[in-house]
Design an enzyme around this catalytic site. Sequence first.
Site, PDB file in Angstrom:
ATOM      1  N   LYS A  23       4.557  -8.365  -1.665  1.00 10.74           N
ATOM      2  CA  LYS A  23       4.680  -7.210  -0.581  1.00 10.74           C
ATOM      3  C   LYS A  23       3.437  -6.666  -0.110  1.00 10.74           C
ATOM      4  O   LYS A  23       3.382  -6.797   1.988  1.00 10.74           O
ATOM      5  CB  LYS A  23       5.864  -5.924  -1.097  1.00 10.74           C
ATOM      6  CG  LYS A  23       5.807  -4.531   0.537  1.00 10.74           C
ATOM      7  CD  LYS A  23       5.751  -3.740   0.299  1.00 10.74           C
ATOM      8  CE  LYS A  23       5.160  -2.359  -0.971  1.00 10.74           C
ATOM      9  NZ  LYS A  23       4.401  -1.455   0.438  1.00 10.74           N
ATOM     10  N   ASN A  24       2.707  -6.541  -0.794  1.00  9.39           N
ATOM     11  CA  ASN A  24       1.373  -6.163  -0.384  1.00  9.39           C
ATOM     12  C   ASN A  24       0.369  -6.795  -0.379  1.00  9.39           C
ATOM     13  O   ASN A  24      -0.309  -6.558   1.128  1.00  9.39           O
ATOM     14  CB  ASN A  24       1.061  -4.710  -0.893  1.00  9.39           C
ATOM     15  CG  ASN A  24       1.382  -3.657  -1.770  1.00  9.39           C
ATOM     16  OD1 ASN A  24       2.397  -3.233  -0.545  1.00  9.39           O
ATOM     17  ND2 ASN A  24       1.377  -3.180  -2.509  1.00  9.39           N
ATOM     18  N   CYS A 117       1.632  10.720   3.855  1.00  8.37           N
ATOM     19  CA  CYS A 117       3.249  10.402   3.338  1.00  8.37           C
ATOM     20  C   CYS A 117       3.812  10.741   2.406  1.00  8.37           C
ATOM     21  O   CYS A 117       2.856  11.218   1.460  1.00  8.37           O
ATOM     22  CB  CYS A 117       3.338   8.928   3.321  1.00  8.37           C
ATOM     23  SG  CYS A 117       2.684   7.655   1.686  1.00  8.37           S
ATOM     24  N   ARG A 122      -3.366  10.527   3.038  1.00  7.32           N
ATOM     25  CA  ARG A 122      -3.611   9.311   3.826  1.00  7.32           C
ATOM     26  C   ARG A 122      -4.834   8.516   4.527  1.00  7.32           C
ATOM     27  O   ARG A 122      -4.175   8.137   6.021  1.00  7.32           O
ATOM     28  CB  ARG A 122      -2.424   8.094   3.673  1.00  7.32           C
ATOM     29  CG  ARG A 122      -1.633   8.203   2.380  1.00  7.32           C
ATOM     30  CD  ARG A 122      -0.294   7.355   2.359  1.00  7.32           C
ATOM     31  NE  ARG A 122      -1.192   5.787   1.623  1.00  7.32           N
ATOM     32  CZ  ARG A 122       0.324   4.775   1.509  1.00  7.32           C
ATOM     33  NH1 ARG A 122       0.645   5.205   1.599  1.00  7.32           N
ATOM     34  NH2 ARG A 122      -1.075   3.164   1.272  1.00  7.32           N
ATOM     35  N   ASP A 307       0.291   2.010  -8.155  1.00  7.88           N
ATOM     36  CA  ASP A 307       2.275   1.364  -7.416  1.00  7.88           C
ATOM     37  C   ASP A 307       2.105   1.429  -9.335  1.00  7.88           C
ATOM     38  O   ASP A 307       4.056   1.475  -8.766  1.00  7.88           O
ATOM     39  CB  ASP A 307       1.919   0.551  -7.284  1.00  7.88           C
ATOM     40  CG  ASP A 307       1.036   0.849  -5.648  1.00  7.88           C
ATOM     41  OD1 ASP A 307       0.831  -0.462  -5.077  1.00  7.88           O
ATOM     42  OD2 ASP A 307       1.043   2.085  -5.483  1.00  7.88           O
ATOM     43  N   ARG A 399      12.087  -0.820   0.622  1.00  8.35           N
ATOM     44  CA  ARG A 399      11.548  -0.815   1.169  1.00  8.35           C
ATOM     45  C   ARG A 399      10.093  -1.747   0.019  1.00  8.35           C
ATOM     46  O   ARG A 399       9.794  -2.966   0.986  1.00  8.35           O
ATOM     47  CB  ARG A 399      10.435   0.070   1.593  1.00  8.35           C
ATOM     48  CG  ARG A 399      10.672   1.102   2.459  1.00  8.35           C
ATOM     49  CD  ARG A 399       9.859   2.316   2.808  1.00  8.35           C
ATOM     50  NE  ARG A 399       8.751   1.943   2.804  1.00  8.35           N
ATOM     51  CZ  ARG A 399       7.102   1.787   2.933  1.00  8.35           C
ATOM     52  NH1 ARG A 399       7.753   3.472   2.229  1.00  8.35           N
ATOM     53  NH2 ARG A 399       5.910   1.962   2.983  1.00  8.35           N
TER      54      ARG A 399
HETATM   55  C1  EPZ Z   1      -2.553  -0.089  -0.735  1.00  9.63           C
HETATM   56  O1  EPZ Z   1      -2.302   1.442   0.166  1.00  9.63           O
HETATM   57  C2  EPZ Z   1      -1.149  -0.644  -1.381  1.00  9.63           C
HETATM   58  N1  EPZ Z   1      -0.731  -0.328   0.447  1.00  9.63           N
HETATM   59  C3  EPZ Z   1      -0.427   1.269  -1.512  1.00  9.63           C
HETATM   60  O2  EPZ Z   1       0.711   0.222  -1.691  1.00  9.63           O
HETATM   61  C4  EPZ Z   1      -1.338   0.693  -2.799  1.00  9.63           C
HETATM   62  O3  EPZ Z   1      -0.871   2.200  -3.835  1.00  9.63           O
HETATM   63  C5  EPZ Z   1      -2.540   1.957  -2.406  1.00  9.63           C
HETATM   64  O4  EPZ Z   1      -3.564   0.435  -1.727  1.00  9.63           O
HETATM   65  C6  EPZ Z   1      -3.800   2.223  -3.819  1.00  9.63           C
HETATM   66  O5  EPZ Z   1      -3.869   0.607  -4.694  1.00  9.63           O
HETATM   67  C7  EPZ Z   1      -0.821  -1.981   0.906  1.00  9.63           C
HETATM   68  O6  EPZ Z   1      -1.243  -2.709   0.552  1.00  9.63           O
HETATM   69  C8  EPZ Z   1       0.214  -2.530   2.254  1.00  9.63           C
HETATM   70  P1  EPZ Z   1      -5.901   2.199   0.122  1.00  9.63           P
HETATM   71  P2  EPZ Z   1      -3.537   1.321   1.491  1.00  9.63           P
HETATM   72  O7  EPZ Z   1      -6.506   3.140   1.531  1.00  9.63           O
HETATM   73  O8  EPZ Z   1      -4.536   0.172   1.686  1.00  9.63           O
HETATM   74  C9  EPZ Z   1      -8.341   6.857  -0.029  1.00  9.63           C
HETATM   75  C10 EPZ Z   1       3.132   0.370  -2.271  1.00  9.63           C
HETATM   76  O9  EPZ Z   1       4.072   1.272  -3.661  1.00  9.63           O
HETATM   77  N2  EPZ Z   1      -8.524   6.275   1.105  1.00  9.63           N
HETATM   78  O10 EPZ Z   1      -6.567   1.197  -1.069  1.00  9.63           O
HETATM   79  O11 EPZ Z   1      -3.468   2.574   2.233  1.00  9.63           O
HETATM   80  C11 EPZ Z   1      -6.371   6.935   0.204  1.00  9.63           C
HETATM   81  O12 EPZ Z   1      -6.073   8.262   0.625  1.00  9.63           O
HETATM   82  C12 EPZ Z   1       1.901   1.459  -1.762  1.00  9.63           C
HETATM   83  O13 EPZ Z   1       3.108  -0.562  -2.497  1.00  9.63           O
HETATM   84  C13 EPZ Z   1      -9.458   7.390   2.053  1.00  9.63           C
HETATM   85  O14 EPZ Z   1      -9.763   8.439   1.782  1.00  9.63           O
HETATM   86  O15 EPZ Z   1      -4.729   2.548   0.196  1.00  9.63           O
HETATM   87  C14 EPZ Z   1      -6.230   6.891  -1.096  1.00  9.63           C
HETATM   88  O16 EPZ Z   1      -6.287   8.478  -2.656  1.00  9.63           O
HETATM   89  C15 EPZ Z   1       1.595   2.984  -1.445  1.00  9.63           C
HETATM   90  N3  EPZ Z   1      -9.904   6.469   3.122  1.00  9.63           N
HETATM   91  C16 EPZ Z   1      -6.891   5.758  -1.701  1.00  9.63           C
HETATM   92  O17 EPZ Z   1      -8.517   5.522  -0.564  1.00  9.63           O
HETATM   93  C17 EPZ Z   1      -9.169   5.843   4.293  1.00  9.63           C
HETATM   94  O18 EPZ Z   1      -9.806   5.623   5.200  1.00  9.63           O
HETATM   95  C18 EPZ Z   1      -6.791   4.497  -1.480  1.00  9.63           C
HETATM   96  O19 EPZ Z   1      -6.014   4.247  -0.138  1.00  9.63           O
HETATM   97  C19 EPZ Z   1      -8.449   5.234   3.162  1.00  9.63           C
HETATM   98  C20 EPZ Z   1      -8.443   5.596   2.000  1.00  9.63           C
END
Ligand code: EPZ
Length: 430
Positions: A23-24, A117, A122, A307, A399
């Site tokens: 998915k990701n 969410c 996020r 995850d 999802r």
């Molecule tokens: C990806 O989300 C995945 N989704 C998530 O999977 C996964 O949990 C996450 O990476 C972490 O591995 C997809 O790939 C579609 P991040 P993403 O930006 O990219 C902080 C699932 O269950 N952050 O790597 O949105 C954020 O708050 C989903 O399949 C900032 O502070 O995650 C978090 O604490 C859930 N500022 C951390 O970084 C930003 O601009 C990692 O977030 C962006 C992120």
Amino acid sequence: MLEVARIRGGNPIKGSLRASGSKNSALPILAAALLTHETVTLHNVPNLSDVRFMVEILKHQGAKIENPKKGTWTITAEEITHRTPYDLVRKMRASVCLLGALVGRLRQAEMALPGGCIIGIRPIDLHLKGLETLNCIVEVESGVIKVNAEQARGENVFMGGPMGSTVTGTANIIMAATLTPGLTRIESAALEPEISDLCSLLNKMGAKISGHGTPLITIEGVEKLHGCEHTIISDRIETGTYLVAAAITGGDLTVTHCNPQHLTAFLEKLKEVGVNIETSEDTIRAFGQPTQAVEIITEPYPGFPTDLQAQFMALQLKVPGRSTFTEKIYPSRFMHAAELQRMGAEIAIEGSTAAVYGDRPLSGAPVMASDLRASAALILAALAATGETWVQRLYHLDRGYEQFEERLRNLGADIERLPSSAMPKGFAEE
Ligand code: EPZ
């Protein structure tokens, strides 16, 4: 119509199962198809509500999309708009991946800020800072992001944040940089296999990307990208979820068409708690129940994946002693804990650490799914509980898991998907 899963625990999960596409990986790769006006053909795309929703968004942008056979999608984005409305973005955070593709292709984008969410606020500050570093003009007013990339140029972009790098943030900057003049160097890039899969697709489209899978990714901007054909990698999180289903029920499951190298940290922890693991190049077998407590800390790849935290917590409910789960990615990603407690689990949350006191008898109960991975964890616990469990709000599960209950049933589980009206009186949420 709201649906529920009814599970009667006690059956071991046995047999073999083919892993679905990731998915990701599919979500940013679908967005990347907007970077060219030629046709991009994708195979091994999982049939998930998030994927179908991303397809709807691409159609809204103006792309022509076909689904000639199961798992195969063709995307042709000849004329597309740079605007993505709030009512689409708010339903799926991952739609933020469109930002980099629209900036790359159209030199401009206008998109609603995605909301938070249930697993965390996020933010996307790192995405926007990265675009500004590429000399884009980024404005956010009344919840809408406006990006003007007419003067964008290749630069050194640092993608690190307080929780490590950002996966979709890295994807956005890579996609924008493929068509931005000059050399872009992304430091502290995300190392996830889904980023490498995106980069291999983009290079097939004529991009000039190197270093993916390392913290330093370089992208040399090109004039335009062309169509291509690409097969999505397997879903490491779905694979890990099914392996837990086998371990929590004392079963014996082989997952095929998967990549053990994408799950090293997770498989090490399964072995550490006493589950037997056998791997080949594209299969993983798990058998035998866990016997040891464990300390788990979630980290960016290649660390233990956030995850799979909820699923592993369900597993440790079966193990005597105190297991701890510390969330370094989403400090409050413990919605599943309260629902697991309704089944008899003893879990104490202190800040971003949950302590699980295992080997309490687990009994079936009506529980509520809250997010994608938590819903899987509740079903896993139900497989090992005595009696009947009703998991509500199954749309969370759909999802990220294709035919989850059907595939578990084929592996021996007593599980059924029913309309929520089938629940015993007083169980169903109002
Ligand atoms: C990806 O989300 C995945 N989704 C998530 O999977 C996964 O949990 C996450 O990476 C972490 O591995 C997809 O790939 C579609 P991040 P993403 O930006 O990219 C902080 C699932 O269950 N952050 O790597 O949105 C954020 O708050 C989903 O399949 C900032 O502070 O995650 C978090 O604490 C859930 N500022 C951390 O970084 C930003 O601009 C990692 O977030 C962006 C992120």
